[in-house]
Design a protein around this motif. Sequence first.
Motif, PDB file in Angstrom:
ATOM      1  N   LEU A  92       0.485  -0.981  -0.013  1.00  0.00           N
ATOM      2  CA  LEU A  92      -0.066   0.369   0.004  1.00  0.00           C
ATOM      3  C   LEU A  92       0.815   1.605  -0.159  1.00  0.00           C
ATOM      4  N   LEU A  93       2.134   1.137   0.118  1.00  0.00           N
ATOM      5  CA  LEU A  93       2.719   2.169   0.346  1.00  0.00           C
ATOM      6  C   LEU A  93       3.575   2.740  -1.067  1.00  0.00           C
ATOM      7  N   GLN A  94       3.639   1.848  -1.875  1.00  0.00           N
ATOM      8  CA  GLN A  94       4.390   2.215  -2.868  1.00  0.00           C
ATOM      9  C   GLN A  94       3.487   3.001  -3.779  1.00  0.00           C
ATOM     10  N   SER A  95       4.181   3.482  -4.277  1.00  0.00           N
ATOM     11  CA  SER A  95       3.228   4.709  -5.724  1.00  0.00           C
ATOM     12  C   SER A  95       3.483   4.098  -6.587  1.00  0.00           C
ATOM     13  N   GLY A  96       1.790   4.550  -7.176  1.00  0.00           N
ATOM     14  CA  GLY A  96       1.510   3.623  -8.450  1.00  0.00           C
ATOM     15  C   GLY A  96       2.168   3.795  -9.943  1.00  0.00           C
ATOM     16  N   LYS A  97       2.219   3.033 -10.652  1.00  0.00           N
ATOM     17  CA  LYS A  97       3.024   3.393 -11.851  1.00  0.00           C
ATOM     18  C   LYS A  97       2.439   3.340 -12.838  1.00  0.00           C
ATOM     19  N   GLY A 153      16.074   5.946  -3.924  1.00  0.00           N
ATOM     20  CA  GLY A 153      15.191   6.577  -2.725  1.00  0.00           C
ATOM     21  C   GLY A 153      14.528   5.343  -1.506  1.00  0.00           C
ATOM     22  N   SER A 154      13.486   6.013  -1.449  1.00  0.00           N
ATOM     23  CA  SER A 154      12.852   5.314  -0.324  1.00  0.00           C
ATOM     24  C   SER A 154      11.674   4.787  -1.005  1.00  0.00           C
ATOM     25  N   GLU A 155      11.963   4.760  -2.422  1.00  0.00           N
ATOM     26  CA  GLU A 155      10.961   3.645  -3.411  1.00  0.00           C
ATOM     27  C   GLU A 155      11.845   2.215  -3.790  1.00  0.00           C
ATOM     28  N   LYS A 156      13.260   2.690  -3.425  1.00  0.00           N
ATOM     29  CA  LYS A 156      13.282   1.437  -3.825  1.00  0.00           C
ATOM     30  C   LYS A 156      13.879   0.260  -2.694  1.00  0.00           C
ATOM     31  N   VAL A 157      13.913   1.448  -1.421  1.00  0.00           N
ATOM     32  CA  VAL A 157      14.043   0.227  -0.514  1.00  0.00           C
ATOM     33  C   VAL A 157      12.618  -0.439  -0.389  1.00  0.00           C
ATOM     34  N   ILE A 158      11.126   0.451  -0.707  1.00  0.00           N
ATOM     35  CA  ILE A 158      10.093   0.054  -0.179  1.00  0.00           C
ATOM     36  C   ILE A 158       9.822  -1.451  -1.520  1.00  0.00           C
ATOM     37  N   SER A 159      10.544  -1.316  -2.495  1.00  0.00           N
ATOM     38  CA  SER A 159      10.342  -1.886  -3.756  1.00  0.00           C
ATOM     39  C   SER A 159      10.844  -3.429  -2.999  1.00  0.00           C
ATOM     40  N   ASN A 160      12.316  -3.281  -2.436  1.00  0.00           N
ATOM     41  CA  ASN A 160      13.114  -4.270  -2.065  1.00  0.00           C
ATOM     42  C   ASN A 160      12.576  -4.847  -0.704  1.00  0.00           C
ATOM     43  N   MET A 161      12.218  -4.183  -0.043  1.00  0.00           N
ATOM     44  CA  MET A 161      11.601  -5.054   1.034  1.00  0.00           C
ATOM     45  C   MET A 161      10.516  -5.665   0.851  1.00  0.00           C
ATOM     46  N   THR A 162       9.970  -5.584  -0.174  1.00  0.00           N
ATOM     47  CA  THR A 162       8.446  -5.315  -0.678  1.00  0.00           C
ATOM     48  C   THR A 162       8.754  -7.215  -1.317  1.00  0.00           C
ATOM     49  N   MET A 163       9.697  -7.569  -2.196  1.00  0.00           N
ATOM     50  CA  MET A 163      10.457  -8.368  -2.822  1.00  0.00           C
ATOM     51  C   MET A 163      10.584  -9.416  -2.176  1.00  0.00           C
ATOM     52  N   VAL A 164      11.577  -8.925  -0.660  1.00  0.00           N
ATOM     53  CA  VAL A 164      12.077 -10.027  -0.220  1.00  0.00           C
ATOM     54  C   VAL A 164      11.335 -10.464   0.924  1.00  0.00           C
TER      55      VAL A 164
END
Length: 74
Positions: A18-23, A47-58
């Motif tokens: 839910l925190l990820q921005s829409g693409k 920045g934070s988008e990359k961290v959130i994306s990587n954390m979601t993948m993990v």
Amino acid sequence: MLNALLMIVSAMLIILSLLQSGKSDGISGAFTGNGGLNLFANTKERGSEKVISNMTMVLGIIFFALVILIRVVG
């Protein structure tokens, strides 16, 4: 024990999703097909988008492994 861990990982995965921005163009783009949903588009996350994306993948990988483990053990 594993079920509680699965619930925690699930909740964290939902929150991060839910925190990820829409693409995409939003819901209208999904129905009309404008722009399409290109999953392989070259997007630069910073920045934070990359961290959130990587954390979601993990967390997704951990979720998948936990479900398989619970199914095999239980």
